[in-house]
Design a protein around this motif. Sequence first.
Motif, PDB file in Angstrom:
ATOM      1  N   ARG A 139       0.832  -1.207   0.000  1.00 63.57           N
ATOM      2  CA  ARG A 139       0.000   0.000   0.000  1.00 63.57           C
ATOM      3  C   ARG A 139       0.874   1.269   0.000  1.00 63.57           C
ATOM      4  O   ARG A 139       0.612   2.214  -0.743  1.00 63.57           O
ATOM      5  CB  ARG A 139      -0.913  -0.019   1.222  1.00 63.57           C
ATOM      6  N   PRO A 172      -5.136  -4.207   1.537  1.00 61.22           N
ATOM      7  CA  PRO A 172      -4.872  -2.768   1.717  1.00 61.22           C
ATOM      8  C   PRO A 172      -4.293  -2.077   0.473  1.00 61.22           C
ATOM      9  O   PRO A 172      -4.692  -0.961   0.139  1.00 61.22           O
ATOM     10  CB  PRO A 172      -3.866  -2.742   2.873  1.00 61.22           C
ATOM     11  N   GLY A 180      -6.202   0.531   6.560  1.00 61.72           N
ATOM     12  CA  GLY A 180      -7.457   0.233   5.871  1.00 61.72           C
ATOM     13  C   GLY A 180      -7.790  -1.250   5.833  1.00 61.72           C
ATOM     14  O   GLY A 180      -8.463  -1.721   4.920  1.00 61.72           O
ATOM     15  N   HIS A 226      -9.752  -4.563   6.661  1.00 69.86           N
ATOM     16  CA  HIS A 226     -11.191  -4.688   6.853  1.00 69.86           C
ATOM     17  C   HIS A 226     -11.557  -5.374   8.151  1.00 69.86           C
ATOM     18  O   HIS A 226     -12.676  -5.269   8.621  1.00 69.86           O
ATOM     19  CB  HIS A 226     -11.825  -5.416   5.672  1.00 69.86           C
TER      20      HIS A 226
END
Length: 381
Positions: free
Chosen positions: A14, A37, A341, A343
């Motif tokens: 990422r 991510p 980020g 989940h």
Amino acid sequence: PANLGMLGGGQLGRFFVAAAHELGYKVWVLDPDPRSPAGLIADRHLVAGYDDYPALDELAQACTAISTEFENVPAATLDYLAKFVLVRPSAAAVSVCQNRIAEKNFLRQHGLPIADFIAVTGEADLRSAAPGLFPAILKVARFGYDGKGQAVVDGREQAIAAFQHFQGETCVLEQKLALGSEISVVLARDEDGRMKSFPAVENSHRKGILDVSLVPARAPSGLRSRAAELAEKIADGLGYIGTLAVEFFVVDGELVVNEMAPRPHNSGHFTLDACLTSQYEQQVRALCGLPLGDPRAHSAAAMVNLLGDLWYENGPAGPRYREPDWSQLHAFAGLKLHLYGKHHARHGRKMGHFTVVDDDPQQARERALAARAAIGIVDAS
Ligand code: ATP
Ligand code: MG
Ligand code: MG
């Protein structure tokens, strides 16, 4: 604009995607997790396994160069892609880092200091191990990370039991050292062999996972520069192109190489906020054949990993899941929060990190530990 390929969609990927975007590249990410991510912010996310050849063909056709953030990409995958497109680092360099036996043999052949070890492919190897090797650590040769696939063993019988527990998987048995501290060096090497090293980092771990990193490491400057020299020797020996991390133990004031990671490293996150060029930007530059950036740190830094454990709190009905209140962190001067980020939180899962920068390393460390306590991480190291 050119497309770059990234094998692996975790947080390291990422940050690579973000760095590549800033330099004007688009990025295709390959990762089997549809909510990875890096995939979430990529220009194209191929949701496929690392041995899915139609997906690899698509990636190779779309991209001018491919790198990796996931240590365990099959070497066969890198070899295959390399027939069609630039792959950096090479399959050969990555495969040395993927197998503890190959890694230790490489280090020994290149004259680097390592802990005494033997390769273990069967119980007979443990029965004939020299008594001086104990106490020791039995580590699976492949696919171990965050201290998984490791057992501390005081003697032969314990080692055999641990080996059986690992279901006879090929292992190394290495001497357990009395660690004074642990440090790491992240560097970048370009296609002409030019290298730029970031300052040495001091790392502390909790439950086998990196917890806090301090820069500069609290070690004599001679030791820090020696660590950089050894890391550069390793990168040269591997003919490495890209960002490489080398972990060291400090034992009786001397350096011992622990292991390498053929990618940016958790302990190099500080480069995002404390250096002129981040480890991720260096990865982009090396991949694209651009001159490497200036790795200079403009501040001291302390980095704290945010693990999924923090997302769980004890309620009357047992543990429940709740995202921490990040707003408290922003009251701390020089603190930069990075969430990945992801989940879903899990115990031990790396959900984010923060870095505190300061002119004074001691101040950076104290403020980072105070910030850490403020969000409920209590057993400060
Ligand atoms: P990573 O997440 O860094 O890839 P890993 O699972 O590959 O970790 P290692 O780095 O080999 O595991 O070991 C994890 C930690 O265990 C080390 O950082 C160190 O604290 C401790 N350790 C490993 N080997 C030894 C040793 N020979 N002697 C003493 N401690 C050790
Ligand atoms: Mg490792
Ligand atoms: Mg390690």
